[in-house]
Design a protein around this motif. Structure first.
Motif, PDB file in Angstrom:
ATOM      1  N   THR A 123       1.013  -1.106   0.005  1.00 29.32           N
ATOM      2  CA  THR A 123       0.131  -0.044   0.031  1.00 29.32           C
ATOM      3  C   THR A 123       0.701   1.377  -0.092  1.00 29.32           C
ATOM      4  O   THR A 123       0.391   2.437  -0.270  1.00 29.32           O
ATOM      5  CB  THR A 123      -1.025   0.130   1.240  1.00 29.32           C
ATOM      6  OG1 THR A 123       0.013  -0.171   2.473  1.00 29.32           O
ATOM      7  CG2 THR A 123      -1.879  -1.102   1.275  1.00 29.32           C
ATOM      8  N   ASN A 124       2.056   1.222   0.426  1.00 32.11           N
ATOM      9  CA  ASN A 124       3.062   2.260   0.418  1.00 32.11           C
ATOM     10  C   ASN A 124       3.646   2.980  -0.894  1.00 32.11           C
ATOM     11  O   ASN A 124       4.607   3.406  -0.960  1.00 32.11           O
ATOM     12  CB  ASN A 124       4.095   2.137   1.542  1.00 32.11           C
ATOM     13  CG  ASN A 124       3.366   1.907   2.690  1.00 32.11           C
ATOM     14  OD1 ASN A 124       2.528   2.815   3.252  1.00 32.11           O
ATOM     15  ND2 ASN A 124       3.607   0.806   3.452  1.00 32.11           N
ATOM     16  N   THR A 125       3.627   1.775  -1.833  1.00 30.98           N
ATOM     17  CA  THR A 125       4.462   1.808  -3.281  1.00 30.98           C
ATOM     18  C   THR A 125       3.386   2.176  -4.377  1.00 30.98           C
ATOM     19  O   THR A 125       2.692   1.301  -4.716  1.00 30.98           O
ATOM     20  CB  THR A 125       5.239   0.722  -3.292  1.00 30.98           C
ATOM     21  OG1 THR A 125       4.309  -0.442  -3.538  1.00 30.98           O
ATOM     22  CG2 THR A 125       6.084   0.297  -2.155  1.00 30.98           C
ATOM     23  N   GLY A 126       3.588   3.205  -5.071  1.00 27.50           N
ATOM     24  CA  GLY A 126       2.746   3.408  -6.194  1.00 27.50           C
ATOM     25  C   GLY A 126       3.452   2.631  -7.235  1.00 27.50           C
ATOM     26  O   GLY A 126       4.737   2.479  -7.804  1.00 27.50           O
ATOM     27  N   VAL A 127       2.336   2.052  -7.917  1.00 28.71           N
ATOM     28  CA  VAL A 127       2.886   0.961  -9.069  1.00 28.71           C
ATOM     29  C   VAL A 127       2.282   1.541 -10.382  1.00 28.71           C
ATOM     30  O   VAL A 127       1.142   1.794 -10.511  1.00 28.71           O
ATOM     31  CB  VAL A 127       2.141  -0.409  -8.793  1.00 28.71           C
ATOM     32  CG1 VAL A 127       2.746  -1.402 -10.022  1.00 28.71           C
ATOM     33  CG2 VAL A 127       3.003  -0.848  -7.637  1.00 28.71           C
ATOM     34  N   HIS A 128       3.196   1.598 -11.369  1.00 26.01           N
ATOM     35  CA  HIS A 128       2.765   2.056 -12.804  1.00 26.01           C
ATOM     36  C   HIS A 128       2.524   0.769 -13.757  1.00 26.01           C
ATOM     37  O   HIS A 128       3.650  -0.009 -13.928  1.00 26.01           O
ATOM     38  CB  HIS A 128       3.683   2.966 -13.484  1.00 26.01           C
ATOM     39  CG  HIS A 128       3.286   3.240 -14.691  1.00 26.01           C
ATOM     40  ND1 HIS A 128       2.336   3.990 -15.243  1.00 26.01           N
ATOM     41  CD2 HIS A 128       3.878   3.341 -16.125  1.00 26.01           C
ATOM     42  CE1 HIS A 128       2.046   4.188 -16.320  1.00 26.01           C
ATOM     43  NE2 HIS A 128       3.174   3.653 -16.879  1.00 26.01           N
ATOM     44  N   LEU A 129       1.540   0.661 -14.195  1.00 28.02           N
ATOM     45  CA  LEU A 129       1.326  -0.639 -15.262  1.00 28.02           C
ATOM     46  C   LEU A 129       1.348  -0.226 -16.605  1.00 28.02           C
ATOM     47  O   LEU A 129       0.668   0.710 -17.138  1.00 28.02           O
ATOM     48  CB  LEU A 129       0.107  -1.334 -14.908  1.00 28.02           C
ATOM     49  CG  LEU A 129      -0.191  -2.062 -13.591  1.00 28.02           C
ATOM     50  CD1 LEU A 129      -1.642  -2.443 -13.706  1.00 28.02           C
ATOM     51  CD2 LEU A 129       0.705  -2.983 -13.399  1.00 28.02           C
ATOM     52  N   ALA A 130       2.429  -0.313 -17.428  1.00 25.84           N
ATOM     53  CA  ALA A 130       2.613   0.112 -18.725  1.00 25.84           C
ATOM     54  C   ALA A 130       2.084  -0.752 -20.047  1.00 25.84           C
ATOM     55  O   ALA A 130       2.260  -1.973 -19.760  1.00 25.84           O
ATOM     56  CB  ALA A 130       3.976   0.453 -18.859  1.00 25.84           C
ATOM     57  N   GLY A 131       1.441  -0.092 -20.929  1.00 26.36           N
ATOM     58  CA  GLY A 131       1.130  -1.091 -21.907  1.00 26.36           C
ATOM     59  C   GLY A 131       0.020  -1.926 -21.840  1.00 26.36           C
ATOM     60  O   GLY A 131      -1.003  -1.790 -21.059  1.00 26.36           O
ATOM     61  N   ALA A 132       0.357  -3.017 -22.347  1.00 23.75           N
ATOM     62  CA  ALA A 132      -0.759  -4.383 -22.289  1.00 23.75           C
ATOM     63  C   ALA A 132      -0.756  -4.552 -20.667  1.00 23.75           C
ATOM     64  O   ALA A 132      -1.714  -5.256 -20.483  1.00 23.75           O
ATOM     65  CB  ALA A 132      -0.093  -5.500 -23.051  1.00 23.75           C
ATOM     66  N   ALA A 133       0.264  -4.314 -19.929  1.00 30.78           N
ATOM     67  CA  ALA A 133       0.033  -4.784 -18.452  1.00 30.78           C
ATOM     68  C   ALA A 133      -0.872  -3.866 -17.641  1.00 30.78           C
ATOM     69  O   ALA A 133      -1.427  -4.419 -16.750  1.00 30.78           O
ATOM     70  CB  ALA A 133       1.496  -4.559 -17.954  1.00 30.78           C
ATOM     71  N   ASP A 134      -1.298  -2.786 -18.412  1.00 29.03           N
ATOM     72  CA  ASP A 134      -2.386  -2.037 -17.964  1.00 29.03           C
ATOM     73  C   ASP A 134      -3.860  -2.639 -18.271  1.00 29.03           C
ATOM     74  O   ASP A 134      -4.280  -2.045 -19.004  1.00 29.03           O
ATOM     75  CB  ASP A 134      -2.297  -0.369 -18.324  1.00 29.03           C
ATOM     76  CG  ASP A 134      -3.094   0.406 -17.471  1.00 29.03           C
ATOM     77  OD1 ASP A 134      -3.696  -0.037 -16.588  1.00 29.03           O
ATOM     78  OD2 ASP A 134      -3.481   1.482 -17.875  1.00 29.03           O
ATOM     79  N   ASP A 135      -3.864  -3.829 -17.615  1.00 32.20           N
ATOM     80  CA  ASP A 135      -5.486  -4.446 -18.117  1.00 32.20           C
ATOM     81  C   ASP A 135      -6.039  -4.912 -16.887  1.00 32.20           C
ATOM     82  O   ASP A 135      -5.696  -4.743 -15.766  1.00 32.20           O
ATOM     83  CB  ASP A 135      -4.942  -5.718 -18.592  1.00 32.20           C
ATOM     84  CG  ASP A 135      -5.631  -6.871 -18.814  1.00 32.20           C
ATOM     85  OD1 ASP A 135      -6.308  -7.016 -19.848  1.00 32.20           O
ATOM     86  OD2 ASP A 135      -5.799  -7.944 -17.708  1.00 32.20           O
ATOM     87  N   SER A 136      -7.311  -5.055 -16.941  1.00 32.92           N
ATOM     88  CA  SER A 136      -8.173  -4.892 -15.907  1.00 32.92           C
ATOM     89  C   SER A 136      -7.973  -5.988 -15.047  1.00 32.92           C
ATOM     90  O   SER A 136      -7.863  -5.984 -13.835  1.00 32.92           O
ATOM     91  CB  SER A 136      -9.822  -4.874 -16.224  1.00 32.92           C
ATOM     92  OG  SER A 136     -10.050  -6.108 -16.746  1.00 32.92           O
ATOM     93  N   ALA A 137      -7.686  -7.412 -15.408  1.00 34.25           N
ATOM     94  CA  ALA A 137      -7.238  -8.351 -14.740  1.00 34.25           C
ATOM     95  C   ALA A 137      -5.960  -8.242 -13.966  1.00 34.25           C
ATOM     96  O   ALA A 137      -5.887  -8.595 -12.730  1.00 34.25           O
ATOM     97  CB  ALA A 137      -7.198  -9.676 -15.580  1.00 34.25           C
ATOM     98  N   VAL A 138      -5.108  -7.667 -14.779  1.00 37.62           N
ATOM     99  CA  VAL A 138      -3.745  -7.230 -13.973  1.00 37.62           C
ATOM    100  C   VAL A 138      -4.230  -6.472 -12.764  1.00 37.62           C
ATOM    101  O   VAL A 138      -3.539  -6.558 -11.642  1.00 37.62           O
ATOM    102  CB  VAL A 138      -2.539  -6.833 -14.964  1.00 37.62           C
ATOM    103  CG1 VAL A 138      -1.369  -6.345 -14.231  1.00 37.62           C
ATOM    104  CG2 VAL A 138      -2.497  -7.869 -15.742  1.00 37.62           C
TER     105      VAL A 138
END
Lengths: 278, 198, 374
Positions: free
Chosen positions: B64-79
């Motif tokens: 909860t303390n770390t911002g995570v960026h999902l890039a490209g295809a990883a930015d998927d609703s299941a992920v």
């Protein structure tokens, strides 16, 4: 110890420490701030080292804990017992058999290998602290790599005493960038900071973690006309005869009788056993 | 890519979270401390397109303390659901990310990521970059953690060389390829092997 | 012959057993129960809760018993336990205006809405040892009266409406949590107050005292000191609103301090703030004095170099668990470093002597120390 998590710390805390360790490895010698937790042992007694060890330990580890080079000093015994209880890890006194060694004030004599991790307990991680008590100032000095104050201090020593009068916690430069406190090891141990093992430094009360990846260039600060010299008491160990190991002085009586023995108890015992076997 | 182990959206995590995370961290730490060394992370599964190594990095380091960026295809609703369920990590823009996850290509451009400040070089991003191949060949690496030199197949060298010149600032990278994992801290100096760059 | 200090484990076990025996003391004397400590040593319990940062009178009483009355040791036990507790969330800010006051005094007004309530105080006792207490004790009862239903507003709110007291803007930003993030500087006021409320009472007392003696004097009046029970509310995400989850005893002190003004702002009083778990009057007043001194920068005052103005100094040294650990750690073995120093000083002395006394026959007393052959 039921009711507590593996290696005592909760997973959130371990993750936070683990992230700090990775940053420390990425920037050798830089002191990464971390939210040190209150441990069930006093600050100043190895809480930083204990937290780093707890974050790094795996159930398959074999752990060795030394204080002053010895496995049987009371604080080493207490920390070893803590990890046996909370992480159920195997323990050893043999340097070569340990996968993780937690230490206070010494680096083992036997060269460490690539499969080992050395965790140091650090009281004051800031090498500039005794020259400048303010964190806000020392942080700027590190940011600018402005280490003139340290060189002035060392040079004043030479002017006054003819040599650099620092015999332990002798400052080093890590990977050509940060001036780093190697923890209060005798300067005899400084050359061993260049090691195949991963070296992690934990300062609990001061909330800092720093690290040296294997083979990181580590230079003890010195001057061309006054090169660094690793020193120890002259002579050989009175028990095993070693001439290359750091010696403790033991007072035998009140008439000035004394002897010198290896500070690294495992090194000394191994040598004596080898001699008996031969 | 791997389906989740038990076929549910939220499966695939560590079976013994405390001990498994400890083992995964040890691998993660070792490869960062020894650039060029390749480790294996095969304990967990996340929804595609995350690899097993990326999934293990996320479970071991993010919360909860770390911002995570999902890039490209990883930015998927299941992920997104999987990451939020297992870690509670806030999903953030590249600029605010402590960790960024995607293929190497999807993570471009790299100048979006935090490189720390001169007083706090640790306030920087770490990339979990999936690459098609990961092998101890190609570019030559030198620096802390490496005895003489090491070699690692890098997806490109120019941007990584630029990152190294920022030292002690810069981002750090974990290259992943299925279950394989290698670390490239900002402290590593890189010499390209010709015809290697993309 | 040299024998390494073996059997450390056995020595530690023996020491613990001996300590347990000493803790119990003379077995002809009845054993102290934690209920007795909680009820009859309540101010010690309060201090342990305040500096341990954990509101639990039963655990604090147990810690006091276990530590043989060493309160810093008891605070340490509580802190170490506290870090292992899971966190379910954070409460809403305490509404101390809604406090059911056992004690409420103002030094700035003879009387005020809600009245002056002396409450259970030592203030006007003559400090004469009460030998009767040693002999009997008994069960004294105090007269009671129906509580007055009038509200007891903060003195600061009364001054505030007149505009003579600088307002403290309300903020809904979540304060940083000192126990979850490393302390860094500059530290904002929320972090400073957090650090002070768990800081050592004696340390704050000394610092607060120093401000009165001219080391950053800030002309404090106790605008109000109130002690009583306050409800603790927490928002439950599933419900979408806050509910009361319990109540705690707290002591709050607000000081009204020397005013400042400028061309654009008319003169106003400023304030210092102290809030502490339990009945902890001395601590809350000291905290308010130190808080006010630390505000020099935001209030545009001069830094006179006083210790109480130096946030890095105050915050880095106020925690008695950090302090006691590090001060006491020098009793641990340091013989490796001492040996290195010994080696160095002997060599420096030899060199100094050789340089200054080239005569072949050195005086005897100078060679008294025996050195290993070189």
């Amino acid at each position: 110890m039921s009711g507590y998590n593996f290696a005592y710390l909760d997973e959130d805390t371990k993750r936070m420490i683990r992230r700090a360790i990775l940053k420390a490895l990425a920037v050798p010698g830089y002191q990464v701030p971390f939210a040190s937790r209150e441990m069930p042992m006093p600050y100043g007694w190895g809480t930083g080292g204990v937290q780093v060890s707890a974050a790094v330990l795996v159930p398959e580890d074999t752990m060795k804990v030394i204080d002053q080079g010895a496995d049987d000093t009371t604080n080493a015994v207490s920390i070893r017992a803590f990890f046996q209880k909370t992480a159920d890890v195997a323990v050893t006194e043999a340097t070569g058999k340990a996968t993780l060694i937690q230490t206070r004030h010494r680096i083992p004599e036997e060269p460490l290998t690539k499969d080992q991790i050395l965790v140091y307990q650090v009281p004051i991680p800031e090498p500039l602290r005794f020259l400048e008590p303010r964190e806000t100032e020392t942080r700027k000095m590190h940011a600018l790599a402005e280490y003139g104050l340290m060189h002035v201090k060392l040079y004043e020593d030479i002017a006054r005493h003819g040599e650099i009068a620092t015999s332990y916690a002798y400052p080093v430069e890590a990977a050509g960038r940060y001036v780093m406190d190697p923890s209060p090891i005798p300067k005899f141990d400084n050359p061993k900071l260049h090691s195949a093992a991963i070296q992690l430094f934990g300062a609990g009360r001061e909330q800092r973690i720093y690290a040296l990846p294997p083979y990181t260039p580590v230079v003890s600060l010195d001057f061309e006309d006054h090169p660094f010299e690793a020193r120890k008491a002259e002579g050989a160990c009175g028990l095993c005869g070693a001439e290359d190991s750091y010696l403790d002085e033991v007072i035998l009586d009140d008439r000035g009788g004394r002897m010198f023995v290896c500070s690294d108890t495992d090194y000394c015992r191994t040598r004596r056993e080898a001699e008996e076997a031969a | 890519m791997s389906p989740t182990a038990d076929g549910t959206r939220f499966g695939g995590g560590f079976t013994d979270p405390s001990r498994d995370a400890a083992r995964a961290f040890r691998t993660i730490m070792t490869v960062l401390a020894r650039p060029g060394e390749i480790g294996t992370l095969d304990q967990v599964h996340a929804p595609a397109p995350l690899s097993q190594a990326q999934a293990a990095l996320i479970l071991t380091l993010c919360d909860t303390n770390t911002g995570v960026h999902l890039a490209g295809a990883a930015d998927d609703s299941a992920v997104r659901d999987w990451v939020r369920f297992h870690t509670g990590a806030p999903l953030v823009a590249a600029e605010d990310a402590e960790f960024a996850v995607g293929t190497w290509d999807a993570l471009q451009p790299l100048d979006r990521f935090a490189i720390g400040t001169s007083e706090y070089p640790d306030r920087s991003a770490t990339l979990f970059a999936e690459v098609p191949v990961l092998a101890p060949e190609g570019a030559t690496l030198k620096g802390p953690g490496i005895r003489n030199t090491a070699r690692l197949s890098l997806p490109e060298t120019g941007a990584l060389q630029d990152n190294a010149t920022l030292f002690p600032l810069g981002f750090d990278v974990y290259f992943t390829c299925g279950t394989a994992l290698a670390g490239l801290p900002r402290s590593t100096q890189i010499t390209a092997e010709d015809a290697q760059c993309t | 012959m040299y024998v390494a200090v073996k059997g450390g484990e056995q020595a530690i076990d023996n020491a613990h057993a001996w300590m347990a025996e000493r803790r119990r003391g003379d077995t002809d004397v009845a054993e102290l129960t934690t209920d007795q400590i909680r009820e009859q040593l309540a101010l010690a319990v309060n201090r342990v809760m305040a500096e341990g940062s954990l509101y639990d009178p039963d655990l604090a009483a147990l810690a006091i018993k276990q530590s043989r009355g060493d309160l810093i040791e008891a605070i340490f036990l509580i802190r170490a336990y506290r870090t292992t507790l899971p966190r379910f969330g954070a409460s809403e800010p305490l509404d101390t205006a809604a406090m059911a006051c056992d004690r409420r005094i103002s030094a700035t007004f003879k009387d005020a809405p809600g009245g002056q309530i002396l409450g259970p105080t030592f203030d006007y006792t003559h400090r004469l040892l009460d030998f009767k207490l040693a002999a009997e004790g008994g069960a004294p009862r105090a007269e009671t009266a129906d509580s007055d239903p009038v509200p007891v507003p903060h003195i600061s709110s009364i001054l505030g409406t007149e505009g003579v007291l600088q307002p403290e803007p309300r903020t809904d930003t979540t304060p940083r949590d000192l126990t979850r993030e490393p302390l860094s500087f500059p530290a904002d006021r929320a972090v400073r107050l957090q650090s002070l409320t768990r800081g050592d009472e004696g340390f704050l007392l000394g610092l607060g005292y120093s401000t009165q003696r001219g080391h950053a004097r800030n002309h404090a009046f106790v605008g109000e000191l109130r002690i009583g029970m306050v409800p603790v509310e927490m928002e439950i995400p599933e419900l979408g609103f806050a509910i009361e989850i319990g109540e705690i005893e707290a002591t709050e002190c607000e000081t009204v301090n020397q005013f400042k003004g400028s061309k654009t702002e008319p003169p106003q009083f400023t304030r210092g703030y102290g809030l502490v778990f339990g009945q902890s009057e001395r601590k809350s007043i000291a905290m308010a004095l130190v808080d006010r001194a630390l505000r020099w920068e935001e209030l545009g005052e001069e830094n006179v170099g006083a210790a109480a103005q130096d946030a890095e100094f105050v915050l880095s040294h106020s925690d008695n668990i950090q302090a006691t650990g590090f001060v006491e750690h020098i009793k641990l073995p340091h013989y490796v470093d001492f040996q290195a120093e010994l080696e160095l000083i002997r060599r420096l002395r030899r060199e100094a002597e050789a340089a200054q006394a080239p005569a072949p026959d050195a005086p005897a007393e100078r060679t008294k120390e025996q050195e290993p052959a070189e």
